[in-house]
Enzyme design. Structure first.
Site, PDB file in Angstrom:
ATOM      1  N   ALA A 173     -49.833 -52.170 -31.148  1.00 49.55           N
ATOM      2  CA  ALA A 173     -50.880 -51.343 -30.530  1.00 49.55           C
ATOM      3  C   ALA A 173     -50.743 -51.359 -29.018  1.00 49.55           C
ATOM      4  CB  ALA A 173     -52.263 -51.877 -30.923  1.00 49.55           C
ATOM      5  N   GLU A 233     -43.196 -50.554 -41.791  1.00 53.58           N
ATOM      6  CA  GLU A 233     -43.607 -49.322 -42.454  1.00 53.58           C
ATOM      7  C   GLU A 233     -44.419 -48.525 -41.468  1.00 53.58           C
ATOM      8  OE1 GLU A 233     -45.521 -51.508 -45.309  1.00 53.58           O
ATOM      9  OE2 GLU A 233     -43.802 -51.614 -46.656  1.00 53.58           O
ATOM     10  N   ASN A 243     -46.827 -40.291 -37.967  1.00 55.70           N
ATOM     11  CA  ASN A 243     -46.966 -41.002 -36.691  1.00 55.70           C
ATOM     12  C   ASN A 243     -45.702 -40.774 -35.840  1.00 55.70           C
ATOM     13  OD1 ASN A 243     -47.420 -42.756 -34.574  1.00 55.70           O
ATOM     14  ND2 ASN A 243     -48.166 -44.425 -35.875  1.00 55.70           N
ATOM     15  N   TYR A 297     -39.569 -46.369 -32.580  1.00 58.24           N
ATOM     16  CA  TYR A 297     -38.727 -47.244 -33.404  1.00 58.24           C
ATOM     17  C   TYR A 297     -37.284 -46.730 -33.446  1.00 58.24           C
ATOM     18  CZ  TYR A 297     -43.142 -49.302 -34.919  1.00 58.24           C
ATOM     19  OH  TYR A 297     -44.369 -49.928 -34.948  1.00 58.24           O
TER      20      TYR A 297
HETATM   21  C1  LIG Z   1     -46.644 -46.089 -30.907  1.00 56.47           C
HETATM   22  C2  LIG Z   1     -47.091 -46.766 -29.616  1.00 56.47           C
HETATM   23  C3  LIG Z   1     -47.165 -48.270 -29.848  1.00 56.47           C
HETATM   24  C4  LIG Z   1     -46.077 -46.453 -28.509  1.00 56.47           C
HETATM   25  O1  LIG Z   1     -46.399 -47.224 -27.360  1.00 56.47           O
HETATM   26  P1  LIG Z   1     -45.887 -46.798 -25.887  1.00 56.47           P
HETATM   27  O2  LIG Z   1     -46.135 -47.956 -24.992  1.00 56.47           O
HETATM   28  O3  LIG Z   1     -46.481 -45.511 -25.498  1.00 56.47           O
HETATM   29  O4  LIG Z   1     -44.326 -46.588 -26.158  1.00 56.47           O
HETATM   30  P2  LIG Z   1     -43.166 -46.605 -25.046  1.00 56.47           P
HETATM   31  O5  LIG Z   1     -43.713 -46.126 -23.739  1.00 56.47           O
HETATM   32  O6  LIG Z   1     -42.512 -47.937 -25.065  1.00 56.47           O
HETATM   33  O7  LIG Z   1     -42.187 -45.500 -25.616  1.00 56.47           O
HETATM   34  C5  LIG Z   1     -40.803 -45.769 -25.847  1.00 56.47           C
HETATM   35  C6  LIG Z   1     -40.172 -44.515 -26.403  1.00 56.47           C
HETATM   36  O8  LIG Z   1     -40.779 -44.144 -27.654  1.00 56.47           O
HETATM   37  C7  LIG Z   1     -40.871 -42.715 -27.739  1.00 56.47           C
HETATM   38  N1  LIG Z   1     -42.277 -42.296 -27.717  1.00 56.47           N
HETATM   39  C8  LIG Z   1     -43.372 -43.082 -27.468  1.00 56.47           C
HETATM   40  N2  LIG Z   1     -44.494 -42.355 -27.564  1.00 56.47           N
HETATM   41  C9  LIG Z   1     -44.113 -41.085 -27.864  1.00 56.47           C
HETATM   42  C10 LIG Z   1     -44.817 -39.868 -28.082  1.00 56.47           C
HETATM   43  N3  LIG Z   1     -46.162 -39.822 -28.018  1.00 56.47           N
HETATM   44  N4  LIG Z   1     -44.119 -38.773 -28.375  1.00 56.47           N
HETATM   45  C11 LIG Z   1     -42.766 -38.792 -28.454  1.00 56.47           C
HETATM   46  N5  LIG Z   1     -42.012 -39.925 -28.244  1.00 56.47           N
HETATM   47  C12 LIG Z   1     -42.696 -41.047 -27.955  1.00 56.47           C
HETATM   48  C13 LIG Z   1     -40.145 -42.184 -26.513  1.00 56.47           C
HETATM   49  O9  LIG Z   1     -38.778 -42.068 -26.831  1.00 56.47           O
HETATM   50  C14 LIG Z   1     -40.370 -43.305 -25.522  1.00 56.47           C
HETATM   51  O10 LIG Z   1     -39.435 -43.341 -24.480  1.00 56.47           O
HETATM   52  P3  LIG Z   1     -39.674 -42.388 -23.188  1.00 56.47           P
HETATM   53  O11 LIG Z   1     -41.099 -42.557 -22.754  1.00 56.47           O
HETATM   54  O12 LIG Z   1     -38.679 -42.924 -22.205  1.00 56.47           O
HETATM   55  O13 LIG Z   1     -39.381 -40.992 -23.653  1.00 56.47           O
HETATM   56  C15 LIG Z   1     -48.489 -46.222 -29.141  1.00 56.47           C
HETATM   57  O14 LIG Z   1     -48.427 -44.804 -29.118  1.00 56.47           O
HETATM   58  C16 LIG Z   1     -49.642 -46.639 -30.014  1.00 56.47           C
HETATM   59  O15 LIG Z   1     -50.241 -47.725 -29.809  1.00 56.47           O
HETATM   60  N6  LIG Z   1     -49.992 -45.814 -31.016  1.00 56.47           N
HETATM   61  C17 LIG Z   1     -51.128 -46.084 -31.895  1.00 56.47           C
HETATM   62  C18 LIG Z   1     -50.868 -47.283 -32.795  1.00 56.47           C
HETATM   63  C19 LIG Z   1     -49.612 -47.095 -33.616  1.00 56.47           C
HETATM   64  O16 LIG Z   1     -49.307 -46.015 -34.093  1.00 56.47           O
HETATM   65  N7  LIG Z   1     -48.891 -48.218 -33.815  1.00 56.47           N
HETATM   66  C20 LIG Z   1     -47.673 -48.241 -34.597  1.00 56.47           C
HETATM   67  C21 LIG Z   1     -48.015 -48.332 -36.046  1.00 56.47           C
HETATM   68  S1  LIG Z   1     -46.554 -48.510 -37.042  1.00 56.47           S
END
Ligand SMILES: CC(C)(COP(=O)(O)OP(=O)(O)OC[C@H]1O[C@@H](n2cnc3c(N)ncnc32)[C@H](O)[C@@H]1OP(=O)(O)O)[C@@H](O)C(=O)NCCC(=O)NCCS
Length: 152
Positions: free
Chosen positions: A66, A99, A104, A111
């Site tokens: 998260a 998973e 998402n 990932y």
């Molecule tokens: C998924 C989540 C953890 C990503 O966290 P984050 O800190 O924004 O991710 P990062 O900044 O490290 O992103 C790394 C890469 O992932 C991809 N990415 C991350 N968010 C993205 C989005 N909204 N759309 C497209 N690509 C995305 C990109 O390739 C990104 O690299 P870039 O920013 O250089 O393009 C966050 O959106 C989140 O907490 N979501 C809700 C909870 C969730 O879904 N958890 C995972 C459950 S399995």
């Protein structure tokens, strides 16, 4: 700074971060229980991000990840996954699994960018209020040898 959560004292912090990303978030006692089980560990970054994993039998699993919406797209999610991978390797894991809902897209992109590959699908794994169940995509990341963990 990414660091191990201090449990059970920081169970409330885990719940606070989790609730920023999930609705409803998991309660502190549940997160503390999951993060205190055999092979389990939780990493946090300030009050903005967390990852909870379990390692055992040569494998590791991401239980939850998260990031605060206000801190997204700044590399924190990826940094948490990579830090967890180092720690998982310290626990003897050769591969990490997770998973994720096929809907998402942010997590799937994160990932894939980190190095996970799709290895399976669980039809209808996630129920949704007001909509049909969503498939889970099963992903695996082979953990290469590398530096020792700064957390152990
Ligand atoms: C998924 C989540 C953890 C990503 O966290 P984050 O800190 O924004 O991710 P990062 O900044 O490290 O992103 C790394 C890469 O992932 C991809 N990415 C991350 N968010 C993205 C989005 N909204 N759309 C497209 N690509 C995305 C990109 O390739 C990104 O690299 P870039 O920013 O250089 O393009 C966050 O959106 C989140 O907490 N979501 C809700 C909870 C969730 O879904 N958890 C995972 C459950 S399995």
């Amino acid at each position: 700074m990414i660091r191990p959560a201090d449990l059970p004292q920081e169970g409330a912090l885990l719940a606070q971060i989790h609730a920023l990303a999930f609705s409803p978030g998991w309660a502190a006692p549940e997160l503390t229980r999951l993060a205190s089980g055999p092979g389990a560990f939780a990493l946090v970054s300030d009050e903005s991000g967390l990852i909870l994993c379990r390692a055992g039998g040569g494998e590791a699993e991401i239980i939850t990840l998260a990031v605060d919406p206000a801190r997204r797209r700044q590399g924190l999610g990826r940094a948490l996954v990579e830090a967890a991978a180092i720690l998982a390797r310290d626990h003897g894991a050769e591969a990490m699994f997770l998973e994720v809902a096929e809907s998402n897209l942010a997590a799937l992109a994160l990932y894939a960018r980190t190095g996970f590959e799709t290895v399976g699908r669980r039809p209808g794994y996630y129920s949704q209020t007001g909509g049909p169940p969503v498939d889970a995509i099963v992903m695996r990341w082979h953990l290469n040898s590398g530096p020792a963990s700064p957390y152990s």
